[in-house]
Each structure stands twice: as C-alpha cells, then as structure tokens.
Design an enzyme around this catalytic site. Structure first.
Site, PDB file in Angstrom:
ATOM      1  N   THR A  95     -13.120 -51.294 -26.111  1.00  0.00           N
ATOM      2  CA  THR A  95     -13.965 -51.114 -24.731  1.00  0.00           C
ATOM      3  C   THR A  95     -14.197 -49.639 -24.682  1.00  0.00           C
ATOM      4  O   THR A  95     -15.147 -49.100 -24.076  1.00  0.00           O
ATOM      5  CB  THR A  95     -13.002 -51.777 -23.696  1.00  0.00           C
ATOM      6  OG1 THR A  95     -12.810 -53.229 -24.054  1.00  0.00           O
ATOM      7  CG2 THR A  95     -13.622 -51.633 -22.234  1.00  0.00           C
TER       8      THR A  95
ATOM      9  N   ASN B  69      -9.406 -67.005 -25.921  1.00  0.00           N
ATOM     10  CA  ASN B  69     -10.541 -68.037 -25.740  1.00  0.00           C
ATOM     11  C   ASN B  69     -10.752 -68.991 -26.826  1.00  0.00           C
ATOM     12  O   ASN B  69     -11.807 -69.714 -26.837  1.00  0.00           O
ATOM     13  CB  ASN B  69     -11.956 -67.018 -25.731  1.00  0.00           C
ATOM     14  CG  ASN B  69     -11.916 -65.927 -24.859  1.00  0.00           C
ATOM     15  OD1 ASN B  69     -11.593 -66.158 -23.745  1.00  0.00           O
ATOM     16  ND2 ASN B  69     -12.178 -64.688 -25.321  1.00  0.00           N
ATOM     17  N   THR B  70      -9.658 -69.604 -27.694  1.00  0.00           N
ATOM     18  CA  THR B  70      -9.708 -70.664 -28.201  1.00  0.00           C
ATOM     19  C   THR B  70      -8.357 -71.527 -27.925  1.00  0.00           C
ATOM     20  O   THR B  70      -7.417 -70.917 -27.792  1.00  0.00           O
ATOM     21  CB  THR B  70      -9.651 -70.468 -29.632  1.00  0.00           C
ATOM     22  OG1 THR B  70     -10.629 -69.747 -30.317  1.00  0.00           O
ATOM     23  CG2 THR B  70      -9.308 -71.470 -30.523  1.00  0.00           C
TER      24      THR B  70
ATOM     25  N   SER C 191      -5.898 -64.451 -29.137  1.00  0.00           N
ATOM     26  CA  SER C 191      -7.183 -64.554 -28.443  1.00  0.00           C
ATOM     27  C   SER C 191      -7.024 -65.586 -27.244  1.00  0.00           C
ATOM     28  O   SER C 191      -6.490 -66.717 -27.462  1.00  0.00           O
ATOM     29  CB  SER C 191      -8.415 -64.867 -29.121  1.00  0.00           C
ATOM     30  OG  SER C 191      -9.596 -65.390 -28.241  1.00  0.00           O
TER      31      SER C 191
ATOM     32  N   LYS D 117      -1.209 -60.213 -34.708  1.00  0.00           N
ATOM     33  CA  LYS D 117      -1.937 -59.567 -33.305  1.00  0.00           C
ATOM     34  C   LYS D 117      -1.432 -60.311 -32.221  1.00  0.00           C
ATOM     35  O   LYS D 117      -1.671 -61.644 -32.278  1.00  0.00           O
ATOM     36  CB  LYS D 117      -3.509 -59.229 -33.245  1.00  0.00           C
ATOM     37  CG  LYS D 117      -3.965 -58.861 -32.463  1.00  0.00           C
ATOM     38  CD  LYS D 117      -5.345 -58.329 -32.665  1.00  0.00           C
ATOM     39  CE  LYS D 117      -6.057 -57.746 -31.308  1.00  0.00           C
ATOM     40  NZ  LYS D 117      -7.505 -57.332 -31.426  1.00  0.00           N
TER      41      LYS D 117
ATOM     42  N   ASN E 266     -14.537 -60.838 -21.782  1.00  0.00           N
ATOM     43  CA  ASN E 266     -15.126 -61.936 -22.540  1.00  0.00           C
ATOM     44  C   ASN E 266     -14.474 -62.979 -22.962  1.00  0.00           C
ATOM     45  O   ASN E 266     -13.278 -63.318 -22.920  1.00  0.00           O
ATOM     46  CB  ASN E 266     -15.344 -61.164 -23.988  1.00  0.00           C
ATOM     47  CG  ASN E 266     -14.280 -61.364 -25.091  1.00  0.00           C
ATOM     48  OD1 ASN E 266     -14.369 -62.495 -25.699  1.00  0.00           O
ATOM     49  ND2 ASN E 266     -13.367 -60.386 -25.038  1.00  0.00           N
ATOM     50  N   ARG E 267     -15.513 -64.164 -23.112  1.00  0.00           N
ATOM     51  CA  ARG E 267     -14.870 -65.518 -23.511  1.00  0.00           C
ATOM     52  C   ARG E 267     -15.627 -65.857 -24.807  1.00  0.00           C
ATOM     53  O   ARG E 267     -16.330 -66.973 -24.655  1.00  0.00           O
ATOM     54  CB  ARG E 267     -14.834 -66.373 -22.478  1.00  0.00           C
ATOM     55  CG  ARG E 267     -16.203 -66.397 -21.521  1.00  0.00           C
ATOM     56  CD  ARG E 267     -16.156 -67.573 -20.786  1.00  0.00           C
ATOM     57  NE  ARG E 267     -17.271 -67.855 -19.853  1.00  0.00           N
ATOM     58  CZ  ARG E 267     -17.496 -67.126 -18.557  1.00  0.00           C
ATOM     59  NH1 ARG E 267     -16.551 -66.288 -18.293  1.00  0.00           N
ATOM     60  NH2 ARG E 267     -18.679 -67.037 -17.910  1.00  0.00           N
TER      61      ARG E 267
ATOM     62  N   PHE F 236     -15.971 -56.179 -32.710  1.00  0.00           N
ATOM     63  CA  PHE F 236     -17.200 -55.579 -32.491  1.00  0.00           C
ATOM     64  C   PHE F 236     -17.968 -56.025 -33.856  1.00  0.00           C
ATOM     65  O   PHE F 236     -19.140 -56.364 -33.444  1.00  0.00           O
ATOM     66  CB  PHE F 236     -16.868 -54.073 -32.612  1.00  0.00           C
ATOM     67  CG  PHE F 236     -18.079 -53.462 -32.255  1.00  0.00           C
ATOM     68  CD1 PHE F 236     -18.188 -52.907 -30.760  1.00  0.00           C
ATOM     69  CD2 PHE F 236     -19.067 -52.998 -33.168  1.00  0.00           C
ATOM     70  CE1 PHE F 236     -19.598 -51.972 -30.587  1.00  0.00           C
ATOM     71  CE2 PHE F 236     -20.329 -52.429 -32.982  1.00  0.00           C
ATOM     72  CZ  PHE F 236     -20.392 -52.021 -31.657  1.00  0.00           C
TER      73      PHE F 236
ATOM     74  N   PHE G  96     -14.740 -66.784 -30.565  1.00  0.00           N
ATOM     75  CA  PHE G  96     -14.755 -66.656 -32.030  1.00  0.00           C
ATOM     76  C   PHE G  96     -16.233 -67.123 -32.685  1.00  0.00           C
ATOM     77  O   PHE G  96     -16.338 -67.679 -33.479  1.00  0.00           O
ATOM     78  CB  PHE G  96     -13.735 -67.325 -32.569  1.00  0.00           C
ATOM     79  CG  PHE G  96     -12.327 -66.705 -32.577  1.00  0.00           C
ATOM     80  CD1 PHE G  96     -12.192 -65.614 -32.186  1.00  0.00           C
ATOM     81  CD2 PHE G  96     -11.070 -67.619 -32.910  1.00  0.00           C
ATOM     82  CE1 PHE G  96     -10.816 -65.169 -31.913  1.00  0.00           C
ATOM     83  CE2 PHE G  96      -9.820 -67.111 -32.869  1.00  0.00           C
ATOM     84  CZ  PHE G  96      -9.667 -65.882 -32.199  1.00  0.00           C
TER      85      PHE G  96
ATOM     86  N   ASN H 216      -4.053 -57.788 -28.044  1.00  0.00           N
ATOM     87  CA  ASN H 216      -5.107 -58.555 -27.559  1.00  0.00           C
ATOM     88  C   ASN H 216      -5.680 -58.127 -26.038  1.00  0.00           C
ATOM     89  O   ASN H 216      -4.808 -57.547 -25.296  1.00  0.00           O
ATOM     90  CB  ASN H 216      -5.339 -59.950 -28.043  1.00  0.00           C
ATOM     91  CG  ASN H 216      -6.478 -60.501 -28.489  1.00  0.00           C
ATOM     92  OD1 ASN H 216      -7.496 -60.214 -27.936  1.00  0.00           O
ATOM     93  ND2 ASN H 216      -6.328 -61.154 -29.913  1.00  0.00           N
TER      94      ASN H 216
END
Ligand SMILES: Cc1cc2nc3c(=O)[nH]c(=O)nc-3n(C[C@H](O)[C@H](O)[C@H](O)COP(=O)(O)O)c2cc1C
Length: 366
Positions: free
Chosen positions: A322, A181-182, A179, A219, A116-117, A69, A120, A248
């Site tokens: 969320t 997304n990496t 995550s 995490k 979400n993507r 956030f 970072f 996550n």
C-alpha cells in the site's frame, strides 16, 4: 507530482483498473532489458550498508514488494527496476480462478489505506512455471495459496501441487494461510492443520530441488490472538522453517468511519491503519524466535523510518504494498536513499547490525 496526479485523477478511478493500467504501462515501458538496467542504475545505486545476506542469498536492499501486486509473475523484472531489493509474486493457487465479483479493491485515501477482497484471482501455478523459470537477477519469493473450489480437507494437496511446480525456481516459498478473502483459509493457521501443511510443502520443496535448499516461510494474519502467534512461532521452529512473514491484511476496521465501512464492505485492510498491529506482531515473534528465523516485516510501511523501525524490532527484510501505491513509482528509490542516510545517522554500518537492536533485552538477574 505523483501525489497531485494521485489526488486529482487516480484516486477517483476504480482502484483495480488503475492497478492494471499502471502495471501495464510499467511493463510496456520497461520491456527491454537494457532499459531496465538503466533505470535500476538510477533507482538503486549500490550501498554496502543496505546489502543483506539472508535466506541463503544476497539482497542489495532489505525492502521488497509484498505479494498480491504481481500475482501472476508477469512483471517482476520491471518492478525490480524501480529499486526493490526483492519481489514476492503470487498468491498462486493450484488451479486458475477468477476471484470475487468486482468491484473488489477500494482506497481509503483519508487513512492511507486499501481494502481488497480480490480472492486470489490468478492464472494458476501451472501457467506461472514458464514465467518464473527464466534465468534472472531478481531475488524472487513465490507465494502460494489454496484454490477456492478445493475443499479444506484437500487443501494440503492443492498447496503441494503448486510447490511441486514452482518450488525449484523460487528464492523462497511462502505458504499463505492468512488472506481473509478465501473462506476457511485462515483456519489453516491452527497448528493442528498448519503442521501437516507446512511439513508436506517442506517435503515437496526438497523433492523439487534436491541440490539447493529452498527456504520456506509462512505468512500470518495480524488478527491472530497473541497465544496463537506464539504457537505458530513454536511450530516454525519445530519444523525448521526458514522464516515468518508478518503480516497480511486485517479484517479490523479501525480507524474507519461507519460510512467508509459501509461503502466498502468486506475485505482485508492494509496500509497505515495496519502499522501498529503489524509491528506488535513482529515484536512478539522476535521475542519468541530471535535470530533463529528470518522475520519479514510487512503492514503499513510508508517510509524509511518505518523500515528502520521494523528492522530494529527484529525484521531482517521488510515488504510494502500500500505504501508503494500511495508513494508512486519513485517510492522504492526514495526509501532506499533515506534508509542509507538513517542507518548512518543512527550509527549502524549495515542492516545486519541494526536487526533487533530496538528490543530491550531482559536484564540479567542479580
Ligand atoms: C490489493 C492487495 C492484494 C493483495 N494480495 C495478496 C496476495 O495475493 N497474497 C498475499 O499473501 N498477500 C496479499 N496482500 C497483502 C500484502 O502482501 C500485505 O501483506 C498487506 O497488504 C500489508 O502490507 P501493506 O500495508 O504494505 O499493504 C494483498 C494486499 C493488497 C492491498
């Protein structure tokens, strides 16, 4: 009122733009310390039952704001005024980076979820030093990750760069290897890669802060197989980590429809659809590590009932992202008040007394 506003207006606008608008407004409204104190007095009346000692400090409530956030640590004092017990900033990476092309954040309102993507997007750990090093009242976690452009073989150095820079200012540091997304990031959850990574960050924190032990947590993703969760738990004990954050976002898509999945595309799913799996992962971890590590439960927490369920499953602290988006700015206050009531109704005089109490212990033989 927030619900009506959300359904009629906010949910129709681009999710990431709304985030920046809402967060910008909050930061502007509460830029003065005395206003923040006033608001916090309204949102967070002291309740000894909610107070919990963990990770070497006192939290006045066990409910924190999850990472993502406030990625750049630009508004954690304003967010804290809303009634959170702690704020986790980041993910911060060794180098500044823009993240993935937009749009990259989507609501799945029907399921009270987000996908979400972002990848970072952040200004890098160097720029964050000035913002996290000020004197503060807020218990602050700092979440670090790998710069996308840095090859996997150099991942450790990239994490260490950030922990060297920021570790001394953190109430705890989180190594984020979960995550989706990496590219390649989640491979770092394999113990052969995770062991040297965590050991190096631990050493960096001890160098950065020789007088004060800076707690280190890892995490993890909800998509790990059960055996992998067990291996991470064993590794965390072996390396004398302080805790594990579970979980996550997921790459799973249940219970979304084909249309919803096609509309949104790749990314991590959070919110209500993640609740059951995040709870299952927490339960599994608690069965392995018990009280030896601090477990932070996150994923699909929407209410005080959800918070208590995580605590009873073994969490010392919990976080949400969320649920806060869907619940609005008064969400932390509501959940605090309701948790105070719930704890008493169930006969617990403190959060500490409730930790792990929902777990059936194996019966003694004979
Ligand atoms: C838009 C968005 C961005 C996020 N960014 C990060 C991040 O940068 N680092 C991280 O560790 N987790 C990040 N998360 C994951 C959350 O911290 C949390 O683990 C996950 O969303 C599950 O909790 P929730 O169901 O309460 O949202 C992000 C989540 C969302 C929805």
């Amino acid at each position: 009122m927030y619900r009506l506003l959300f359904e009629r207006v906010l949910a129709r606008l681009d999710a990431e733009r709304m985030h920046h608008l809402g967060f910008g407004l909050l930061r502007a409204l509460l830029c003065l310390p005395f206003l923040r104190r006033l608001v916090r007095r309204f949102t967070s009346p002291p309740d000894p039952a909610l107070t919990i000692e963990a990770l070497g400090r006192r939290f006045d409530a066990p409910i924190g704001l999850a990472a993502g956030f406030d990625k750049d640590a630009i508004g954690y004092e304003q967010l804290y005024a809303l009634g959170f017990g702690f704020i986790e900033v980041g993910t911060l990476t060794g180098q500044a980076q823009p993240g993935n092309p937009k749009p990259r954040m989507f609501r799945v309102v029907r399921h009270r979820g987000l996908i979400n993507r972002l990848g970072f997007n952040n200004g890098g750990s160097l720029a964050a030093i000035a913002r996290v090093s000020r004197p503060r009242e807020v218990p602050l976690g700092i979440n670090i990750g790998k710069t996308k452009a840095v090859p996997e073989e150099e991942a450790v150095a990239d994490y260490v760069l950030s922990s060297d820079r920021l570790g001394a200012f953190a109430d705890y540091v989180v190594v984020n290897v979960s995550s989706p997304n990496t590219p390649g990031l989640r491979n770092l959850q394999a113990v052969e890669l995770l062991r040297p990574l965590l050991a190096s960050v631990r050493a960096s924190l001890d160098r950065a802060s020789p007088k004060r032990h800076v707690p280190l947590l890892v995490k993890i993703a909800p998509d790990l197989a059960d055996e992998d969760i067990d291996e991470v738990a064993a590794l965390a004990l072996e390396l004398k980590l302080d805790g594990i954050i579970a979980t996550n976002t997921t790459i799973g898509r249940a219970p979304l429809s084909e249309d919803e999945i096609a509309r949104v595309g790749a990314g991590g799913l959070s919110g209500a659809p993640l609740k059951a799996r995040a709870l299952a992962v927490l339960r599994r971890l608690y069965a392995r590590v018990g009280d030896r590590l601090v477990l932070i439960g996150v994923g699909g927490i929407e209410s005080a009932e959800d918070v208590l369920e995580r605590i009873l499953a073994g969490a010392t602290l919990v976080q949400a992202y969320t649920g806060f988006i869907y619940g609005g700015p008064l969400w932390p206050r509501r959940v605090r008040r309701e948790l105070s009531r719930l704890l008493r109704a169930r006969g617990y005089d403190s959060v500490r007394a409730a930790i792990g109490q929902g777990v059936l212990l194996p019966r003694a033989p004979g």
